[in-house]
Design a protein around this motif. Structure first.
Motif, PDB file in Angstrom:
ATOM      1  N   ARG A   1      82.844  22.887  46.598  1.00 55.53           N
ATOM      2  CA  ARG A   1      84.224  22.491  46.912  1.00 55.53           C
ATOM      3  C   ARG A   1      84.343  22.385  48.419  1.00 55.53           C
ATOM      4  O   ARG A   1      84.076  23.340  49.137  1.00 55.53           O
TER       5      ARG A   1
ATOM      6  N   PRO B   1      95.441  19.883  52.572  1.00 52.74           N
ATOM      7  CA  PRO B   1      93.993  19.668  52.677  1.00 52.74           C
ATOM      8  C   PRO B   1      93.506  18.573  51.734  1.00 52.74           C
ATOM      9  O   PRO B   1      94.031  18.402  50.639  1.00 52.74           O
ATOM     10  N   ASP B   2      92.509  17.837  52.209  1.00 52.69           N
ATOM     11  CA  ASP B   2      91.836  16.828  51.416  1.00 52.69           C
ATOM     12  C   ASP B   2      90.655  17.554  50.770  1.00 52.69           C
ATOM     13  O   ASP B   2      89.760  18.011  51.476  1.00 52.69           O
ATOM     14  N   ALA B   3      90.691  17.710  49.449  1.00 52.60           N
ATOM     15  CA  ALA B   3      89.658  18.500  48.781  1.00 52.60           C
ATOM     16  C   ALA B   3      88.787  17.634  47.881  1.00 52.60           C
ATOM     17  O   ALA B   3      89.274  16.704  47.239  1.00 52.60           O
TER      18      ALA B   3
ATOM     19  N   GLU C   1      86.928  21.269  51.649  1.00 53.57           N
ATOM     20  CA  GLU C   1      88.315  20.990  52.048  1.00 53.57           C
ATOM     21  C   GLU C   1      88.328  20.617  53.513  1.00 53.57           C
ATOM     22  O   GLU C   1      87.641  21.229  54.322  1.00 53.57           O
TER      23      GLU C   1
ATOM     24  N   TYR D   1      91.042  19.912  56.682  1.00 52.56           N
ATOM     25  CA  TYR D   1      92.423  20.108  57.124  1.00 52.56           C
ATOM     26  C   TYR D   1      92.653  19.313  58.398  1.00 52.56           C
ATOM     27  O   TYR D   1      91.881  19.421  59.345  1.00 52.56           O
TER      28      TYR D   1
ATOM     29  N   ASN E   1      87.289  22.444  58.542  1.00 53.57           N
ATOM     30  CA  ASN E   1      86.671  22.249  57.235  1.00 53.57           C
ATOM     31  C   ASN E   1      86.320  23.588  56.624  1.00 53.57           C
ATOM     32  O   ASN E   1      86.121  24.575  57.329  1.00 53.57           O
TER      33      ASN E   1
END
Length: 148
Positions: free
Chosen positions: A18, A28-30, A20, A22, A139
């Motif tokens: 995973r 957050p773009d995950a 993420e 920011y 990140n």
């Protein structure tokens, strides 16, 4: 046979990754990826290897995490070539090769935790990244490793 002569076994593992990213105050773009890879015990620690997929935009790239004490080195080779060194509380600078040219990348690691062993485990790394000395975001990635 001594332990040094013993053939190192590449253990098949399932990886749950995973990531993420920011940026400022945006959510957050995950991304989450499930993939197969190998886990190998080395003289200095552990090596985790997997193939990137179209989902990550890096198809044809092999990703290797070398876990050695308080330091983790991430190397990518193939469609994308890069090396990033994570060490809590330290900054490392490296080159990131793209099809469009090379960029200087500064990695400042704020957290590096793992309990990885030949049985699997979890690794979490939080870091900020600066491209050409301009911070582009923070990140975090968490990798869960399970023996198959």
């Amino acid at each position: 046979m001594t332990s040094i002569e013993t053939a190192r076994e590449k253990l098949p593992v399932l990886l749950s990754i995973r990531g993420e990213q920011y940026f400022d105050d945006v959510d957050p773009d995950a991304t989450e990826l499930m993939t197969e890879g190998t886990l190998e015990v080395t003289e200095n620690g552990l090596r985790l290897v997997y193939q990137e997929s179209a989902l990550t935009g890096m198809e044809g790239t092999t990703t290797v995490f070398e876990v050695s004490g308080p330091r983790v080195t991430l190397t990518r080779q193939g469609g994308v070539n890069s090396q990033m060194i994570f060490e809590e509380g330290r900054q490392h600078t490296s080159l990131y090769e793209t099809p469009f040219g090379e960029l200087t990348v500064d990695i400042q690691t704020s957290l590096l935790r793992h309990n990885l062993s030949e049985r699997g485990g979890v690794m979490e790394i939080k870091y900020s990244i600066a491209v050409e000395h301009t911070v582009t975001g923070k990140n975090c990635f968490k990798i869960r490793v399970k023996r198959k």
